[in-house]
Design a protein around this motif. Structure first.
Motif, PDB file in Angstrom:
ATOM      1  N   TYR A  11     -70.131   0.967   4.642  1.00  0.00           N
ATOM      2  CA  TYR A  11     -70.539   0.790   3.099  1.00  0.00           C
ATOM      3  C   TYR A  11     -69.085   1.077   2.066  1.00  0.00           C
ATOM      4  O   TYR A  11     -69.743  -0.213   1.397  1.00  0.00           O
ATOM      5  CB  TYR A  11     -71.659   1.566   3.219  1.00  0.00           C
ATOM      6  N   ILE A  12     -68.578   2.017   2.751  1.00  0.00           N
ATOM      7  CA  ILE A  12     -67.553   2.143   1.684  1.00  0.00           C
ATOM      8  C   ILE A  12     -66.366   0.799   1.978  1.00  0.00           C
ATOM      9  O   ILE A  12     -66.300   0.198   0.906  1.00  0.00           O
ATOM     10  CB  ILE A  12     -66.500   2.962   2.524  1.00  0.00           C
ATOM     11  N   VAL A  13     -66.263   0.207   2.928  1.00  0.00           N
ATOM     12  CA  VAL A  13     -65.684  -1.089   3.334  1.00  0.00           C
ATOM     13  C   VAL A  13     -66.324  -2.067   2.104  1.00  0.00           C
ATOM     14  O   VAL A  13     -65.183  -3.179   1.811  1.00  0.00           O
ATOM     15  CB  VAL A  13     -64.787  -1.321   4.858  1.00  0.00           C
ATOM     16  N   LEU A  14     -67.347  -1.824   2.183  1.00  0.00           N
ATOM     17  CA  LEU A  14     -68.045  -3.317   1.900  1.00  0.00           C
ATOM     18  C   LEU A  14     -68.033  -2.843   0.449  1.00  0.00           C
ATOM     19  O   LEU A  14     -67.790  -4.243  -0.549  1.00  0.00           O
ATOM     20  CB  LEU A  14     -69.423  -3.517   2.046  1.00  0.00           C
ATOM     21  N   ILE A  15     -67.911  -1.762  -0.294  1.00  0.00           N
ATOM     22  CA  ILE A  15     -67.674  -1.420  -1.344  1.00  0.00           C
ATOM     23  C   ILE A  15     -66.509  -1.793  -2.245  1.00  0.00           C
ATOM     24  O   ILE A  15     -66.068  -3.090  -3.613  1.00  0.00           O
ATOM     25  CB  ILE A  15     -68.406   0.050  -1.769  1.00  0.00           C
ATOM     26  N   LEU A  16     -65.416  -1.499  -1.088  1.00  0.00           N
ATOM     27  CA  LEU A  16     -64.153  -1.194  -1.579  1.00  0.00           C
ATOM     28  C   LEU A  16     -63.744  -3.162  -2.480  1.00  0.00           C
ATOM     29  O   LEU A  16     -63.208  -3.773  -2.848  1.00  0.00           O
ATOM     30  CB  LEU A  16     -63.436  -1.667  -0.768  1.00  0.00           C
ATOM     31  N   ALA A  17     -64.545  -3.955  -0.904  1.00  0.00           N
ATOM     32  CA  ALA A  17     -63.987  -5.617  -0.841  1.00  0.00           C
ATOM     33  C   ALA A  17     -64.859  -6.432  -1.962  1.00  0.00           C
ATOM     34  O   ALA A  17     -64.751  -7.294  -3.287  1.00  0.00           O
ATOM     35  CB  ALA A  17     -64.939  -6.221  -0.022  1.00  0.00           C
ATOM     36  N   ILE A  18     -66.101  -5.578  -2.505  1.00  0.00           N
ATOM     37  CA  ILE A  18     -66.783  -5.777  -3.883  1.00  0.00           C
ATOM     38  C   ILE A  18     -66.037  -5.795  -4.955  1.00  0.00           C
ATOM     39  O   ILE A  18     -66.202  -6.473  -5.431  1.00  0.00           O
ATOM     40  CB  ILE A  18     -68.294  -5.810  -3.586  1.00  0.00           C
ATOM     41  N   VAL A  19     -65.344  -4.941  -5.357  1.00  0.00           N
ATOM     42  CA  VAL A  19     -65.267  -4.424  -6.146  1.00  0.00           C
ATOM     43  C   VAL A  19     -63.806  -5.020  -6.211  1.00  0.00           C
ATOM     44  O   VAL A  19     -63.061  -5.438  -7.359  1.00  0.00           O
ATOM     45  CB  VAL A  19     -64.262  -2.821  -6.337  1.00  0.00           C
ATOM     46  N   GLU A  20     -62.642  -5.144  -4.732  1.00  0.00           N
ATOM     47  CA  GLU A  20     -61.349  -6.491  -5.645  1.00  0.00           C
ATOM     48  C   GLU A  20     -62.088  -7.554  -6.091  1.00  0.00           C
ATOM     49  O   GLU A  20     -61.575  -8.322  -6.386  1.00  0.00           O
ATOM     50  CB  GLU A  20     -61.207  -6.141  -3.419  1.00  0.00           C
TER      51      GLU A  20
END
Length: 321
Positions: A11-20
């Motif tokens: 989830y953290i990776v997905l959130i960071l990817a979305i923010v990126e």
């Protein structure tokens, strides 16, 4: 427990990817053209880089830059010759102009006010008078044919040294791997710009529990007693003399652009006594009914740049007449 940890990481990776993706799509990050020191020891930008400079966390200021073949942000190439009327405008980030579209810069505004003129903006963030004087000497062949040389001087920060030394250490740091990683991962570039990464920087540097050396930046001059101010003024004047002796100063075509409200009267009196021309924009700024600087940054806004251009154009026209 293992499953929970894996899901959390996912989830953290997905959130960071979305923010990126969001940061990239809305261009919330700023771009900083690469720097280098040329064979003459002049620090400047790598030529032919274009992009957008962004200030604020919601793109409060969003402007285009374009680095010409000479390594400076400008709408034109620098091609000095005896057949044209040319003005060199030299200075730090105020002249570099990343807070304004490159084709609506201070130099372009001056050209609009002085027909048949070309303005060459030798602006670079971090330049002091030592940088500027060295640049003139390093490119002597060009400056010999340029008709007017205008040096932007911030009295409070530009007279702290008496000679120029290339700052290879700073350049090495800016071009280091951590900086390159930050610039390529836009969420890091954005986070660094708005200060989110500052606690992490302090932790990595071992300064997490130290008080910051300086408080919030203001537009006020730090108060000192008269004796201390006199010592500072005299040292800055000595540095100025040293730079002139070392690099030369053509009084016939070189002027200092400054704000007399933020400049020592001792320095102004020295310039007057030694026939060093001053272009003072203090009155135009003081009487302006509109703000002259950006609301989140002390750099000149579009109106401020219009006033600067008008001040310089009026001076040049008066001198030519």
């Amino acid at each position: 427990m293992k499953k929970f940890i894996l899901k959390t990481i996912l989830y953290i990776v997905l959130i960071l990817a979305i923010v990126e993706v969001v940061v990239r799509v809305f261009h919330l990050y700023t771009e900083d053209p690469p720097r280098f020191i040329d064979e003459f020891g002049v620090e400047k930008r790598v030529p032919e880089n274009t992009g957008y400079a962004v200030t604020g966390n919601r793109n409060q200021n969003y402007s285009r830059f374009s680095i010409n073949k000479s390594g400076f942000n400008s709408h034109r190439e620098f091609t000095p010759s005896k057949d044209k009327f040319e003005i060199a405008l030299i200075g730090d980030s105020f002249i570099e102009g990343f807070h304004q579209d490159f084709d609506d810069s201070t130099g372009k505004k001056i050209e609009d006010r002085i027909p048949n003129s070309e303005v060459y903006e030798y602006g670079y963030s971090g330049y002091d008078l030592a940088n500027q004087m060295h640049l003139i000497k390093a490119y002597k062949k060009d400056f010999d044919v340029i008709d007017e040389i205008i040096i932007y001087l911030n009295y409070e920060s530009d007279l702290d040294r008496a000679a120029y030394e290339p700052n290879y250490d700073r350049l090495k740091l800016v071009n280091s791997t951590p900086f390159k990683i930050r610039d390529n991962i836009k969420i890091l570039a954005y986070g660094s710009k708005i200060g989110i990464l500052e606690p992490l920087k302090r932790l990595v540097s071992g300064k997490a529990f130290e008080e910051p050396e300086n408080g919030y930046q203001t537009n006020e001059i730090e108060a000192t007693d008269e004796s201390e101010q006199k010592t500072i003024d005299l040292q800055r004047i000595e540095n100025f003399k040293s730079l002139i002796n070392l690099y030369g100063f053509d009084k016939n075509k070189t002027s200092l652009l400054l704000d007399s409200r933020k400049t020592s009267s001792r320095f102004l009196e020295y310039c007057k006594a030694n026939q060093i021309a001053i272009i003072d924009f203090a009155d135009n700024f003081k009487t302006s009914k509109k703000a002259t600087t950006l609301i989140y940054d002390w750099h000149w806004n579009n109106h401020g740049r219009n006033l600067i251009a008008t001040t310089i154009a009026d001076y040049i026209k008066s001198k030519r007449n």
